[in-house]
Scaffold this motif. Structure first.
Motif, PDB file in Angstrom:
ATOM      1  N   ALA A   1       0.841  -1.208   0.000  1.00 48.57           N
ATOM      2  CA  ALA A   1       0.000   0.000   0.000  1.00 48.57           C
ATOM      3  C   ALA A   1       0.876   1.258   0.000  1.00 48.57           C
ATOM      4  N   ILE A   2       1.979   1.198   0.736  1.00 51.93           N
ATOM      5  CA  ILE A   2       2.883   2.362   0.754  1.00 51.93           C
ATOM      6  C   ILE A   2       3.458   2.596  -0.647  1.00 51.93           C
ATOM      7  N   ILE A   3       3.902   1.509  -1.289  1.00 56.90           N
ATOM      8  CA  ILE A   3       4.476   1.636  -2.640  1.00 56.90           C
ATOM      9  C   ILE A   3       3.439   2.221  -3.612  1.00 56.90           C
ATOM     10  N   ARG A   4       2.195   1.816  -3.451  1.00 61.28           N
ATOM     11  CA  ARG A   4       1.159   2.320  -4.362  1.00 61.28           C
ATOM     12  C   ARG A   4       0.895   3.814  -4.191  1.00 61.28           C
ATOM     13  N   GLU A   5       1.348   4.384  -3.069  1.00 61.96           N
ATOM     14  CA  GLU A   5       1.202   5.844  -2.896  1.00 61.96           C
ATOM     15  C   GLU A   5       2.195   6.616  -3.776  1.00 61.96           C
ATOM     16  N   SER A   6       3.184   5.931  -4.306  1.00 62.51           N
ATOM     17  CA  SER A   6       4.186   6.635  -5.127  1.00 62.51           C
ATOM     18  C   SER A   6       3.595   7.030  -6.477  1.00 62.51           C
ATOM     19  N   ASN A   7       4.281   7.930  -7.144  1.00 62.40           N
ATOM     20  CA  ASN A   7       3.863   8.360  -8.484  1.00 62.40           C
ATOM     21  C   ASN A   7       4.403   7.353  -9.495  1.00 62.40           C
TER      22      ASN A   7
END
Lengths: 271, 271
Positions: free
Chosen positions: B77-83
């Motif tokens: 989920a944290i990685i998916r917050e990236s652009n």
């Protein structure tokens, strides 16, 4: 519960196996019976694969799992006619990738594990030869050309790690065994001194080392727990005094050891 | 057009790399700049990865591609917050697999490339040691224990293939170089005769062989085209007379050679 698993590919099947082996161990209570069907690159071969899948479905009383990395849509369509549950790599990822890249997938056969990028491929084979020629400290005169020099006591994992780094990532790795003789001096063995920056140490739990050495030379002084303890203690002393980064290889696979070393020293994997 | 690609994993990153390397070469017109971020197994590391991804997005002027094989949902989920555009292996395959198996994914970290199956892992390392100890025909007394014996003229690809078969598939492979001396006799070299069923021949285009040998010993008789032609012709004659299956290694990668041999002789990959 038994479930048959088929890895189907128009080429080596290695990518399909990787996928299955990353995913299936996450499911408990199954006994997965795996078979790889590589080089399925024509209709007849695809129909034979379907027959094998269907036979397994009958034998198991339940549809097999199929991991499919075939490029040609018409062959994938044949596989989907089987009595199975198909995980199709291209079908899963391509729509997403085409949208992200704003480009069309070319669906060309034989891009994975091919010699497409000849220079890169040859550098991997060169690296394997380098690892073999610079194994075990017999020759030290090519250390200038090494990207990395693994050091450690006998049987701490240097050779398999060197070969894996070469084969998988194309990295030129030498390795040097720290012997009892080397341990008599408190400083670095002489051939290593000019290459301090390239050194990486391996260490290992003495009990495990005793076990590994005993398989080689049972009941020898070399394999005694006392000797293993002494060598490991001394070599870790050298690593600490000389500021050499090191890693404990006990209960780590060669893939883990190799990737941990690259992460620690900051060498880029040569893709 | 340049596009950054990140392979993100809580372990080695090898599965993520495999996926990307199977898929990306199917898209033309891009220069993919790949980076592997392994051992991302906590929130802080995941946030650092996001920073790197976002920095690349700014530098490239377009969102990077991310191949993610992390097990823990909160880190993904944290990685998916990236652009970025994330290809998430678990998200793609797990719903499908859970339905097919009627079981829940356990989401345990560290199942791929681990030593989970210790016996299997040790047999791979044993196989690597076997390949090294039985390389190049120096020792022939352990051929009884080999599953396969590769034969061929010098520099036709025997050693890298043996090592790959051992490392990747846990297969015990010896290799024996067919020398000029061996070629003087029309029959099989003596150490090979009791093991006819285990033999597999490698051959190679003489021009390519000359090129490879020249890198080793330029301008030698060994590397001359005439010598290469003669040796290849003679060795293929032996294969045909003695009914030894063989494969041309020219323009094939070691992965292709290894998997073709297994398919031809019907040895199962030891998963």
């Amino acid at each position: 519960m038994k479930r048959s698993v088929f890895y189907i590919s128009d080429r080596t099947g290695i990518t399909a196996e990787m996928l299955g082996q990353a995913l299936l161990p996450q499911f408990d209570g199954f006994e997965f019976e795996e078979a790889t069907l590589p080089y399925i690159d024509n209709e007849e071969a695809a129909r034979e694969a379907v027959n094998r899948i269907n036979a397994a479905a009958v034998a198991d009383g339940t549809p097999p799992l199929v991991f499919d990395t075939m490029v040609r849509a018409e062959l994938r369509a044949i596989i989907r006619e089987s009595n199975s549950i198909v995980m199709d790599m291209f079908q899963m990822f391509v729509p997403h990738l085409e949208e992200a890249l704003g480009a069309q997938c070319q669906y060309r056969v034989g891009k994975a594990h091919s010699m497409d990028n000849l220079g890169q491929y040859e550098s991997r084979i060169d690296a394997v030869n380098f690892a073999l020629n610079n194994d075990d400290g017999a020759i030290t005169k090519y250390y200038e050309q090494a990207e990395l020099i693994l050091v450690g006591v006998s049987r701490s994992g240097k050779t398999p790690t060197s070969l894996y780094l070469a084969m998988q990532f194309g990295i030129r790795v030498a390795n040097y065994p720290i012997t009892e003789e080397d341990l008599e001096s408190p400083s670095l063995p002489k051939p290593l001194r000019p290459f301090r920056d390239k050194l990486f140490g391996l260490t290992i739990n003495p009990d495990r080392l005793q076990q590994i050495r005993s398989e080689r030379r049972a009941n020898s002084r070399y394999a005694s727990l006392e000797q293993c303890r002494m060598e490991v203690k001394e070599v870790e002393g050298i690593y600490q005094r000389e500021n050499i980064r090191y890693l404990d290889t006990t209960s780590r696979s060669v893939e883990e050891i190799a990737t941990k070393i690259l992460a620690a020293v900051g060498i880029k994997r040569h893709h």
